[in-house]
Design a protein around this motif. Structure first.
Motif, short mmCIF file in Angstrom:
data_model
loop_
_atom_site.label_atom_id
_atom_site.label_comp_id
_atom_site.label_asym_id
_atom_site.label_seq_id
_atom_site.Cartn_x
_atom_site.Cartn_y
_atom_site.Cartn_z
N ILE A 54 14.71 -3.98 -5.35
CA ILE A 54 13.86 -3.01 -4.81
C ILE A 54 13.17 -3.75 -3.31
O ILE A 54 12.81 -3.20 -2.53
N ARG A 55 12.78 -4.97 -3.43
CA ARG A 55 12.35 -5.87 -2.36
C ARG A 55 13.11 -7.01 -2.40
O ARG A 55 13.63 -7.62 -3.38
N TYR A 165 13.25 4.13 2.85
CA TYR A 165 13.19 2.48 2.72
C TYR A 165 13.78 2.10 1.77
O TYR A 165 13.92 0.96 1.22
N GLN A 266 2.88 6.29 -1.06
CA GLN A 266 3.37 5.49 -0.20
C GLN A 266 2.59 5.35 1.02
O GLN A 266 2.42 4.35 1.59
N ASP A 304 1.43 4.29 -5.63
CA ASP A 304 2.15 2.93 -5.26
C ASP A 304 1.95 3.10 -3.59
O ASP A 304 2.17 4.47 -2.91
N ILE A 306 3.19 1.73 0.33
CA ILE A 306 3.57 0.52 1.13
C ILE A 306 3.12 0.30 2.43
O ILE A 306 2.47 1.47 3.07
N PHE A 335 2.25 -2.63 -1.85
CA PHE A 335 3.69 -3.56 -1.28
C PHE A 335 3.66 -3.66 0.17
O PHE A 335 3.45 -2.75 0.89
N LYS A 336 4.35 -5.12 0.58
CA LYS A 336 4.60 -5.07 2.01
C LYS A 336 5.98 -4.50 2.24
O LYS A 336 6.70 -4.61 1.31
N TYR A 337 6.09 -3.56 3.22
CA TYR A 337 7.37 -3.20 3.44
C TYR A 337 8.47 -4.24 3.58
O TYR A 337 8.44 -5.31 4.20
N SER A 338 9.72 -4.02 2.86
CA SER A 338 10.87 -4.89 2.61
C SER A 338 12.10 -4.32 3.45
O SER A 338 12.63 -3.27 2.53
N ARG A 340 15.62 -3.11 3.42
CA ARG A 340 16.85 -3.21 2.22
C ARG A 340 18.09 -2.82 2.91
O ARG A 340 18.37 -1.78 3.64
#
Ligand code: 5AD
Ligand code: SF4
Length: 442
Positions: A54-55, A165, A266, A304, A306, A335-338, A340
């Motif tokens: 996921i990340r 994302y 999000q 959740d 982001i 979460f920090k955007y990662s 993908r």
């Protein structure tokens, strides 16, 4: 007479509840094939990792693990990569980690018995990667559940939403629902075995469509909640786009349905939600929240979030912060955007520096902590039913969980010894930002 050497395996699981439950099914399947599960890599003949992509951080973990143990391959150990990294990276894993001899995505687990035979025969490139388009879910009669009171049931696999994302539609494939009859049969079977809490699982539970056309998601929820012996039903994860009022009506009508909804937003900025392809605006999300607030029961809401999605401005981020105030969540996962692989957002310029993402995440989490420090106090003085989960001997305290999924630690008189898995009333006396404390109310 010589007997065949014992077949042993070690399995480590990363990622979400779907993965945790897949692992329970994988363990059940392997045990049915004559394997014994062992607690360390050293003791195992076959080492399996059920992976998450996921990340980026989650994905890197499995390659670190493989690297840590690569020397053990010389002792004849075999390595297999399962789950989302397996599906995403496919045969490339054999190049990157040549000591891996099996790569299998989650939609192919039903082929595991045949794949194990190939591994035992010495095949060093066994793959199960092609089944994402299958209509079947991974149903097995051999699920090795790890908790004797609370268990998962998958109702839908895959995801058709394609948020810009997210890897899930690529790693777990298209949406496939199980028939409500087979879900209910599993729920009844679990109730017969003594389970009292069921968590219905799916990447997108409220996109559920009964292939037999018999029940909507809300009707399935109610039906599971009415299975004799079942005292709590949870469900995760819901997508705001498909979240109908009928779900709230079901929660109001059926007391066994827990008063908690995880509804990931999000972002609080409609502009960013658009870029994320989330299919709803801030206002539409807030409308769903207002339905929950109008319910008869006090429904706890979690989310959740982001931060640092490409193009997220200070103003967009401020919109996310103000949403926390408006909704009053009981918990968030931030979460920090990662970026993908394969996802549409990978083409966007990921211009927000890592340090800025980290700053926003810390700010978000501190704000939420402050909000929870205050909101959890509303429980002080209430008597809440908890399912007993364990005991901290040193602190002479039991741990329980409320219907809203909050941790409630409590003390009890010497002669009262609440059993694991039992339900007891607890009077809340203290509130912390992430848990409550109290005493057994008798
Ligand atoms: N970067 C950061 N967080 C992500 N999530 C999903 N994809 C990404 C990504 N590329 C988060 C979302 C989702 C949760 C399971 O993980 O918030 O709801
Ligand atoms: Fe990770 Fe998503 Fe796969 Fe779950 S489905 S293991 S969160 S990538």
């Amino acid at each position: 007479m010589s007997s065949a050497p014992e077949k042993t395996f070690y399995l480590e699981t990363f990622g979400c509840q779907m993965n945790a439950h897949d692992s329970e099914k994988v363990v059940g399947t392997l045990v049915a094939e004559g394997y014994r599960q062992v607690p360390t890599v050293e003791e195992a003949g076959l080492v399996l990792y059920n992976t998450c992509s996921i990340r980026d951080k989650a994905e890197q973990k499995v390659f670190h693990r493989l690297n840590d143990y690569k020397k053990l391959q010389k002792q004849g150990k075999k390595f297999g990569v399962l789950g989302c990294v397996a599906q995403q990276e496919g045969e490339k894993i054999f190049e990157r980690a040549p000591y891996v001899s099996m790569v299998c995505g989650s939609a192919s687990y039903r082929n595991l018995p045949a794949m194990l035979v190939q591994i035992e025969a010495g095949n060093t490139r066994v793959t199960g990667l092609d089944d994402r388009e299958t209509d079947e879910c991974f149903e097995t009669e051999f699920t090795a559940r790890t908790n004797p009171h609370r268990g998962y049931i998958t109702i839908i696999e895959g995801c058709d939403k394609f948020c810009s994302y997210c890897v899930v539609p690529y790693t777990r494939g298209k949406e496939r629902s199980r028939t409500s009859e087979s879900v209910l049969a599993e729920a009844r079977q679990m109730a017969d075995l003594g389970y009292t809490e069921i968590q219905l699982l799916g990447q997108n539970v409220n996109s559920y469509r009964d292939p037999a056309g018999k029940r909507s998601f809300a009707e399935l929820l109610a039906a599971v909640g009415e299975v004799p012996g079942i005292r709590r039903v949870r469900f995760t994860t819901s997508h705001p786009r498909d979240f109908g009022r009928d779900i709230i009506h079901a929660i109001d009508a059926v007391p066994t349905l827990c008063d908690h909804v995880h509804l990931p937003v999000q972002s609080g900025s409609t502009r960013v939600l658009n870029a994320m392809q989330r299919l709803y605006t801030r206002d539409q999300y807030l409308e769903r929240i207002s339905w929950m607030k109008a319910a008869k029961r006090d429904i706890s809401i979690t989310s959740d979030i982001i931060v640092g999605f490409p193009g997220e401005t200070e103003e967009d981020f401020a919109d996310t912060l103000s949403l926390l105030d408006e909704v009053g969540y009981d918990g968030i996962f931030g979460f920090k955007y990662s970026p993908r692989p394969n996802t549409p957002a990978i083409g966007l310029v990921d211009a927000i520096p890592e340090e800025e993402k980290a700053r926003r995440l810390t700010f978000l989490q501190e704000k939420q902590r402050e909000l929870q420090r205050i909101s959890y106090r509303k429980h002080i003085g209430q008597v809440l039913q908890v399912m007993v989960e364990g005991k901290n001997e040193a602190r002479k305290q039991w741990a329980g969980r409320t219907s809203q999924n909050k941790i409630l630690n409590f003390t009890a008189p010497e002669d009262a010894s609440p059993e694991h898995g039992s339900y007891v009333p607890v009077r809340v006396t203290v509130a912390f930002p992430n848990s409550l404390a109290g005493e057994l109310a008798v």
